[in-house]
Write an enzyme that holds these catalytic residues in place. Structure first.
Site, PDB file in Angstrom:
ATOM      1  N   SER A  54       0.779  -1.110   0.099  1.00 36.07           N
ATOM      2  CA  SER A  54      -0.002  -0.012  -0.050  1.00 36.07           C
ATOM      3  C   SER A  54       0.749   1.160  -0.138  1.00 36.07           C
ATOM      4  O   SER A  54       1.974   1.070   0.521  1.00 36.07           O
ATOM      5  CB  SER A  54      -0.929   0.037   1.291  1.00 36.07           C
ATOM      6  OG  SER A  54      -1.678  -0.965   1.298  1.00 36.07           O
TER       7      SER A  54
HETATM    8  N1  SAH Z   1      -0.415  -4.587   4.209  1.00 37.86           N
HETATM    9  C1  SAH Z   1       0.294  -5.072   2.848  1.00 37.86           C
HETATM   10  C2  SAH Z   1      -0.350  -4.905   1.560  1.00 37.86           C
HETATM   11  C3  SAH Z   1      -1.335  -5.649   1.425  1.00 37.86           C
HETATM   12  S1  SAH Z   1      -1.963  -6.051  -0.193  1.00 37.86           S
HETATM   13  C4  SAH Z   1       1.759  -4.465   2.993  1.00 37.86           C
HETATM   14  O1  SAH Z   1       1.791  -3.545   4.005  1.00 37.86           O
HETATM   15  O2  SAH Z   1       2.509  -4.509   2.097  1.00 37.86           O
HETATM   16  C5  SAH Z   1      -3.100  -7.119   0.206  1.00 37.86           C
HETATM   17  C6  SAH Z   1      -2.826  -8.489   0.487  1.00 37.86           C
HETATM   18  O3  SAH Z   1      -4.040  -9.139   0.968  1.00 37.86           O
HETATM   19  C7  SAH Z   1      -2.170  -9.285  -0.685  1.00 37.86           C
HETATM   20  O4  SAH Z   1      -1.016  -9.580  -0.400  1.00 37.86           O
HETATM   21  C8  SAH Z   1      -3.195 -10.386  -0.881  1.00 37.86           C
HETATM   22  O5  SAH Z   1      -2.606 -11.580  -1.371  1.00 37.86           O
HETATM   23  C9  SAH Z   1      -3.780 -10.718   0.484  1.00 37.86           C
HETATM   24  N2  SAH Z   1      -5.127 -11.232   0.490  1.00 37.86           N
HETATM   25  C10 SAH Z   1      -6.136 -11.300  -0.207  1.00 37.86           C
HETATM   26  N3  SAH Z   1      -7.240 -11.849   0.126  1.00 37.86           N
HETATM   27  C11 SAH Z   1      -6.752 -12.390   1.286  1.00 37.86           C
HETATM   28  C12 SAH Z   1      -7.294 -13.309   2.314  1.00 37.86           C
HETATM   29  N4  SAH Z   1      -8.626 -13.825   2.150  1.00 37.86           N
HETATM   30  N5  SAH Z   1      -6.508 -13.824   3.298  1.00 37.86           N
HETATM   31  C13 SAH Z   1      -5.441 -13.279   3.318  1.00 37.86           C
HETATM   32  N6  SAH Z   1      -4.650 -12.359   2.630  1.00 37.86           N
HETATM   33  C14 SAH Z   1      -5.419 -12.043   1.481  1.00 37.86           C
END
Ligand code: SAH
Length: 207
Positions: A54
């Protein structure tokens, strides 16, 4: 913009970072450890597997809105690079932050990055975070870092008394919703528009 300090200074000048403990956390976690391309620019960056870290301003907005205090139990859904989890780890210390990532390669990468950044109080779990992490709950704070079609009931149920969850709700574009546990149930507040990658899994978007 060439350094983490400059990135943080800019977020402070914009008024997005305001709380001293939050500013300290951003200063002490080098975003460059979690993202190799342009880590100090205020935009999302690719981290592999079609996912993104993000943008710093969004991590700042969410962290400030979370009102996290030392010792609180915290759950993050969507570890991605591990950067947001590292910030949460600094603020929740000495408590453990649990973060769930559905893509195994990213979970491994996040774990390695957290270790290299010297963050010892974050546990990365691989799996579907849309059902929460019941065995570690209830949580004082839940931060969902992906867009959900609606608030997953298991996440709401895993909030502790007085707890709070931040969750982007919507399809392509989302609203950042703050859910609080009140004496009478749950209250919801819209903190504004945002764009996150979709939450997949049982309570996520249909794919
Ligand atoms: N917080 C992260 C950015 C997140 S991007 C950072 O600081 O870099 C969102 C992430 O959510 C992605 O890696 C994606 O694979 C994950 N995601 C999507 N659906 C999910 C689920 N049901 N359970 C766990 N992770 C999930």
């Amino acid at each position: 913009m060439a350094s983490n300090d400059e990135m943080v200074d800019r977020l402070v000048r914009k008024g997005l970072l305001r709380t001293e403990s939050v500013i300290d956390a951003f200063m002490s976690v080098d975003r460059g450890r979690f993202c190799t391309s342009n880590p100090y620019i205020d935009s999302p960056q690719p981290i592999g597997s079609g996912q993104t870290i993000s943008a710093p301003h969004m991590v700042a907005i969410m962290t400030e809105a979370l009102e996290l205090e030392p010792g609180m139990s915290v759950l993050e859904i969507g570890a991605g690079s591990g950067y947001q989890a590292a910030i949460l780890g600094k603020l929740a210390h000495p408590a453990t932050v649990h973060t769930v990532e559905v893509v195994p390669e990213l979970a491994k990468m996040a774990e390695n990055a957290l270790e290299s950044a010297g963050i010892g109080n974050v546990t990365v779990h691989t799996g579907d975070g849309s059902i929460g992490l019941g065995e570690e709950g209830p949580f004082d704070r839940i931060l969902v870092a992906c867009g959900a079609p609606k608030v997953p009931p298991p996440l709401q149920e895993q909030l502790a008394e007085g707890g709070m969850m931040l969750i982007p709700v919507g399809r392509r574009y989302q609203d950042l919703i703050r859910v609080r546990v009140t004496g009478k149930g749950f209250s919801k507040e819209n903190l504004g528009g945002c764009i996150f990658v979709p939450l997949v899994g049982e309570f996520g978007v249909e794919i």
